[in-house]
Design a protein around this motif. Structure first.
Motif, PDB file in Angstrom:
ATOM      1  N   PHE A 115      -1.948 -17.575 -13.602  1.00  0.00           N
ATOM      2  CA  PHE A 115      -2.265 -17.249 -12.204  1.00  0.00           C
ATOM      3  C   PHE A 115      -1.436 -16.058 -11.734  1.00  0.00           C
ATOM      4  CE2 PHE A 115      -1.359 -17.517  -7.689  1.00  0.00           C
ATOM      5  CZ  PHE A 115      -2.624 -17.671  -7.135  1.00  0.00           C
ATOM      6  N   VAL A 116      -0.148 -16.078 -12.024  1.00  0.00           N
ATOM      7  CA  VAL A 116       0.725 -14.969 -11.637  1.00  0.00           C
ATOM      8  C   VAL A 116       0.252 -13.681 -12.284  1.00  0.00           C
ATOM      9  CG1 VAL A 116       3.090 -14.062 -11.755  1.00  0.00           C
ATOM     10  CG2 VAL A 116       2.695 -16.483 -11.278  1.00  0.00           C
ATOM     11  N   LEU A 117      -0.097 -13.757 -13.554  1.00  0.00           N
ATOM     12  CA  LEU A 117      -0.530 -12.561 -14.284  1.00  0.00           C
ATOM     13  C   LEU A 117      -1.849 -12.020 -13.749  1.00  0.00           C
ATOM     14  CD1 LEU A 117      -0.220 -10.633 -16.735  1.00  0.00           C
ATOM     15  CD2 LEU A 117      -1.457 -12.340 -18.086  1.00  0.00           C
ATOM     16  N   ILE A 118      -2.826 -12.882 -13.567  1.00  0.00           N
ATOM     17  CA  ILE A 118      -4.175 -12.441 -13.201  1.00  0.00           C
ATOM     18  C   ILE A 118      -4.277 -12.060 -11.730  1.00  0.00           C
ATOM     19  CG2 ILE A 118      -6.586 -13.183 -13.026  1.00  0.00           C
ATOM     20  CD1 ILE A 118      -6.073 -14.915 -15.518  1.00  0.00           C
ATOM     21  N   PHE A 119      -3.592 -12.788 -10.851  1.00  0.00           N
ATOM     22  CA  PHE A 119      -3.748 -12.567  -9.422  1.00  0.00           C
ATOM     23  C   PHE A 119      -2.648 -11.694  -8.813  1.00  0.00           C
ATOM     24  CE2 PHE A 119      -6.467 -16.131 -10.155  1.00  0.00           C
ATOM     25  CZ  PHE A 119      -7.438 -16.070  -9.180  1.00  0.00           C
ATOM     26  N   LEU A 120      -1.398 -11.925  -9.193  1.00  0.00           N
ATOM     27  CA  LEU A 120      -0.287 -11.274  -8.502  1.00  0.00           C
ATOM     28  C   LEU A 120       0.128  -9.940  -9.116  1.00  0.00           C
ATOM     29  CD1 LEU A 120       1.973 -14.345  -7.640  1.00  0.00           C
ATOM     30  CD2 LEU A 120       0.039 -13.378  -6.388  1.00  0.00           C
ATOM     31  N   PHE A 121       0.103  -9.824 -10.431  1.00  0.00           N
ATOM     32  CA  PHE A 121       0.473  -8.563 -11.060  1.00  0.00           C
ATOM     33  C   PHE A 121      -0.389  -7.401 -10.557  1.00  0.00           C
ATOM     34  CE2 PHE A 121       3.325 -10.712 -13.863  1.00  0.00           C
ATOM     35  CZ  PHE A 121       4.125  -9.726 -14.434  1.00  0.00           C
ATOM     36  N   PRO A 122      -1.732  -7.566 -10.460  1.00  0.00           N
ATOM     37  CA  PRO A 122      -2.539  -6.451  -9.929  1.00  0.00           C
ATOM     38  C   PRO A 122      -2.143  -6.052  -8.507  1.00  0.00           C
ATOM     39  CG  PRO A 122      -3.933  -8.027 -11.039  1.00  0.00           C
ATOM     40  CD  PRO A 122      -2.573  -8.659 -10.952  1.00  0.00           C
ATOM     41  N   LEU A 123      -1.766  -7.023  -7.667  1.00  0.00           N
ATOM     42  CA  LEU A 123      -1.369  -6.696  -6.298  1.00  0.00           C
ATOM     43  C   LEU A 123      -0.116  -5.821  -6.276  1.00  0.00           C
ATOM     44  CD1 LEU A 123      -1.959 -10.083  -4.406  1.00  0.00           C
ATOM     45  CD2 LEU A 123      -3.269  -7.961  -4.190  1.00  0.00           C
ATOM     46  N   ILE A 124       0.846  -6.145  -7.138  1.00  0.00           N
ATOM     47  CA  ILE A 124       2.064  -5.343  -7.211  1.00  0.00           C
ATOM     48  C   ILE A 124       1.755  -3.951  -7.749  1.00  0.00           C
ATOM     49  CG2 ILE A 124       4.324  -5.149  -8.321  1.00  0.00           C
ATOM     50  CD1 ILE A 124       4.182  -7.235  -6.096  1.00  0.00           C
ATOM     51  N   ILE A 125       0.886  -3.873  -8.750  1.00  0.00           N
ATOM     52  CA  ILE A 125       0.490  -2.563  -9.305  1.00  0.00           C
ATOM     53  C   ILE A 125      -0.175  -1.718  -8.236  1.00  0.00           C
ATOM     54  CG2 ILE A 125      -1.040  -1.434 -10.973  1.00  0.00           C
ATOM     55  CD1 ILE A 125      -0.558  -3.889 -12.807  1.00  0.00           C
ATOM     56  N   ILE A 126      -1.044  -2.339  -7.443  1.00  0.00           N
ATOM     57  CA  ILE A 126      -1.710  -1.617  -6.347  1.00  0.00           C
ATOM     58  C   ILE A 126      -0.682  -1.129  -5.329  1.00  0.00           C
ATOM     59  CG2 ILE A 126      -3.244  -1.905  -4.363  1.00  0.00           C
ATOM     60  CD1 ILE A 126      -4.931  -3.787  -6.135  1.00  0.00           C
ATOM     61  N   ALA A 127       0.250  -2.002  -4.982  1.00  0.00           N
ATOM     62  CA  ALA A 127       1.272  -1.629  -3.998  1.00  0.00           C
ATOM     63  C   ALA A 127       2.139  -0.477  -4.497  1.00  0.00           C
ATOM     64  CB  ALA A 127       2.145  -2.845  -3.682  1.00  0.00           C
ATOM     65  N   PHE A 128       2.369  -0.393  -5.798  1.00  0.00           N
ATOM     66  CA  PHE A 128       3.219   0.657  -6.356  1.00  0.00           C
ATOM     67  C   PHE A 128       2.487   1.987  -6.536  1.00  0.00           C
ATOM     68  CE2 PHE A 128       6.320  -2.383  -8.748  1.00  0.00           C
ATOM     69  CZ  PHE A 128       6.848  -2.763  -7.517  1.00  0.00           C
ATOM     70  N   THR A 129       1.159   1.966  -6.591  1.00  0.00           N
ATOM     71  CA  THR A 129       0.435   3.182  -6.989  1.00  0.00           C
ATOM     72  C   THR A 129      -0.572   3.709  -5.969  1.00  0.00           C
ATOM     73  OG1 THR A 129      -1.231   1.824  -8.134  1.00  0.00           O
ATOM     74  CG2 THR A 129       0.632   2.616  -9.445  1.00  0.00           C
ATOM     75  N   PHE A 130      -0.873   2.941  -4.902  1.00  0.00           N
ATOM     76  CA  PHE A 130      -1.959   3.365  -4.015  1.00  0.00           C
ATOM     77  C   PHE A 130      -1.665   4.714  -3.341  1.00  0.00           C
ATOM     78  CE2 PHE A 130       0.803   1.596  -0.831  1.00  0.00           C
ATOM     79  CZ  PHE A 130       0.471   2.238   0.355  1.00  0.00           C
ATOM     80  N   ASN A 131      -0.382   5.047  -3.142  1.00  0.00           N
ATOM     81  CA  ASN A 131      -0.027   6.309  -2.470  1.00  0.00           C
ATOM     82  C   ASN A 131       0.823   7.199  -3.377  1.00  0.00           C
ATOM     83  OD1 ASN A 131       2.286   4.794  -2.515  1.00  0.00           O
ATOM     84  ND2 ASN A 131       2.847   5.163  -0.376  1.00  0.00           N
ATOM     85  N   ILE A 132       0.612   7.070  -4.679  1.00  0.00           N
ATOM     86  CA  ILE A 132       1.474   7.750  -5.634  1.00  0.00           C
ATOM     87  C   ILE A 132       1.421   9.270  -5.499  1.00  0.00           C
ATOM     88  CG2 ILE A 132      -0.232   7.876  -7.504  1.00  0.00           C
ATOM     89  CD1 ILE A 132       2.049   7.013  -9.410  1.00  0.00           C
ATOM     90  N   ILE A 133       0.267   9.809  -5.107  1.00  0.00           N
ATOM     91  CA  ILE A 133       0.122  11.261  -4.900  1.00  0.00           C
ATOM     92  C   ILE A 133      -0.165  11.565  -3.438  1.00  0.00           C
ATOM     93  CG2 ILE A 133      -1.174  13.328  -5.564  1.00  0.00           C
ATOM     94  CD1 ILE A 133      -1.897  11.888  -8.155  1.00  0.00           C
ATOM     95  N   SER A 134      -0.989  10.728  -2.827  1.00  0.00           N
ATOM     96  CA  SER A 134      -1.424  10.997  -1.454  1.00  0.00           C
ATOM     97  C   SER A 134      -0.249  11.051  -0.485  1.00  0.00           C
ATOM     98  CB  SER A 134      -2.421   9.922  -1.003  1.00  0.00           C
ATOM     99  OG  SER A 134      -1.855   8.628  -1.134  1.00  0.00           O
ATOM    100  N   GLU A 135       0.759  10.228  -0.689  1.00  0.00           N
ATOM    101  CA  GLU A 135       1.915  10.244   0.206  1.00  0.00           C
ATOM    102  C   GLU A 135       2.646  11.576   0.125  1.00  0.00           C
ATOM    103  OE1 GLU A 135       5.481   7.182   1.346  1.00  0.00           O
ATOM    104  OE2 GLU A 135       5.190   7.627  -0.771  1.00  0.00           O
TER     105      GLU A 135
END
Length: 450
Positions: free
Chosen positions: A130-150
């Motif tokens: 559950f942690v791998l499938i559900f939570l890891f993607p959320l952390i990846i999204i949080a770390f990368t959504f503004n990687i260039i745009s910011e």
């Protein structure tokens, strides 16, 4: 350069909180898995003790009639639980890992399970899958959504792109640093799992690890593609969370609804009732009709035929057998529908990363529907073996003391699973190269924006 980028990345408090949250959730999931494994192992120990005690007591109370004795005795079959099941509990919390059955009608016993709070079953277990499938993607999204745009929105990206001849390499470094940070958390949790759950480093472990890394790469590929669209941070966040909801919640729910509608499964209760009806109505039927059907099923027992009209164990156990035979159609239909669901869901899951991961991790951990179906089939064989062993003793009225009852032990079923690496990794590789390729194409097509 990588070192400076990593130091700048890890300096952020939000990054530290995100990694700590992921680490904490992962460690908690490991202890939940350990608790589940220990509970199951304790159940096996208690079942072994109980079987010995109930055999000893019943042998003492029914020492003059082996037919009556075997009416009460139950024999247990255990579905072995590998340590890696603690990482992906799957359906093990719903389907019993121990079947205790007598030599009476099987269909009325096969679907018995433990009494469990349905609210707890609804919530499920916070296992590592559950942690791998559900939570890891959320952390990846949080770390990368503004990687260039910011950087673009703050005006610093233009300075970086002017000072560097290959700004695309800077983008790759930014993603690489974030990937390494998430990968370190994953590897640390896997290392902790080895210690906490005592997982052997066998092929199942390496398959689980390979699938985990592949799944993380899928989500980094998705984030890489969204970043290549060169949109603002708000747009990136909305589109990435929408993708997460679509892949994690909507698609699996749609697939489940399709399977339930297309392959309706007859209730196990139906099979049980059919078996009981098939047995109970034989009390009012002609004995000869029952015995003829029984001898057609087991011609080797014709020599035990009795002519008396009163009660005898041959007739009684023949009635029990006829209950199983008359419910066999329902039992076969139930198994076929479940097998169809398994095959179709696996085929559809190839196009849904989260669903593919859940199914395959359960298969690796021997906690999926395939394992349960194999265990039910093993229960059928176990029950039949006991019947064929004890029927001649009952029909021949052998003395109870002629059997060495202390030698009877619980038996174990070990699911022999053969992996197909192509089936495991190919769907993930397709998504990795698809989104990675689209991102690379967009970045190269819009070099002026980079």
């Amino acid at each position: 350069m990588i070192r400076l980028v990593f130091q700048n990345f890890i300096r952020s408090n939000s990054v530290k909180i995100g990694l700590l949250f992921l680490l904490l959730a992962g460690v908690i999931s490991l202890f939940i898995g350990k608790q589940f494994i220990e509970k199951q192992k304790q159940n096996i120990i208690e079942t072994d003790i109980y079987q010995k005690e109930q055999i000893a007591k019943n042998v003492e109370f029914h020492k003059d009639d082996i037919g009556l004795l075997l009416y009460y005795l139950k024999f247990s079959l255990v579905n072995e639980i590998p340590e890696i099941t603690g990482l992906s509990i799957g359906q093990r919390d719903v389907n019993a890992s121990i079947k205790s059955v007598s030599i009476l009608g099987l269909e009325g016993q096969k679907y018995d399970t433990e009494l469990t709070n349905p609210y707890n079953l609804l919530l499920g277990n916070l296992d590592f899958s559950f942690v791998l499938i559900f939570l890891f993607p959320l952390i990846i999204i949080a770390f990368t959504f503004n990687i260039i745009s910011e950087e673009k929105e703050s005006g610093t990206w233009r300075i970086v792109s002017v000072q560097s001849k290959t700004p695309f390499r800077i983008i790759l470094r930014l993603f690489l640093v974030r990937f390494l940070a998430v990968l370190m958390i994953l590897l640390f949790l896997i290392f902790m799992a080895i210690l906490i759950l005592s997982i052997p480093l066998d092929i199942a472990f390496w398959e689980f690890l390979g699938m985990s890394v592949g799944y993380i790469l899928v989500w980094f590929g998705i984030c890489f593609w969204v970043a290549s669209l060169h949109r603002h941070s708000n747009f990136n966040a909305v589109i990435l969370f929408s993708i997460w909801i679509f892949f994690i919640i909507i698609l699996p729910a749609t697939v489940n609804n399709y399977l339930v509608t297309t392959y309706p499964v007859p209730e196990a209760l139906e099979t049980t009732l059919k078996q009981r009806k098939g047995y109970h109505e034989k009390w009012d039927m002609d004995k000869k009709a029952t015995m003829d059907k029984f001898f057609a099923h087991y011609p080797q027992f014709k020599s035990f035929a009795k002519d008396n009209e009163g009660f005898n164990w041959l007739w009684y156990y023949a009635m029990q057998q006829m209950g199983d035979d008359e419910s066999a159609g329902y039992a076969k239909e139930l198994q076929q529908k479940l097998e169809q669901r398994t095959i179709v869901s696996s085929n559809i899951a190839r196009y849904v990363p989260a669903l593919h991961m859940q199914i395959q991790l359960n298969e690796i951990a021997k906690s999926g529907l395939t394992n349960q179906l194999n265990f039910l089939e093993a229960t059928n064989k176990f029950h039949e073996k006991n019947r064929l062993y004890f029927y001649p003793k009952i029909f021949n009225s052998e003395p109870v003391e002629s059997e060495n009852w202390k030698a009877i032990q619980i038996e174990k079923f070990s699911d022999k699973r053969y992996s197909n690496p192509l089936r495991l990794y190919f769907p993930l590789l397709v998504f990795i190269f698809l989104f990675g390729g689209l991102g690379w194409f967009n970045f190269n097509k819009n070099k002026r924006l980079v």
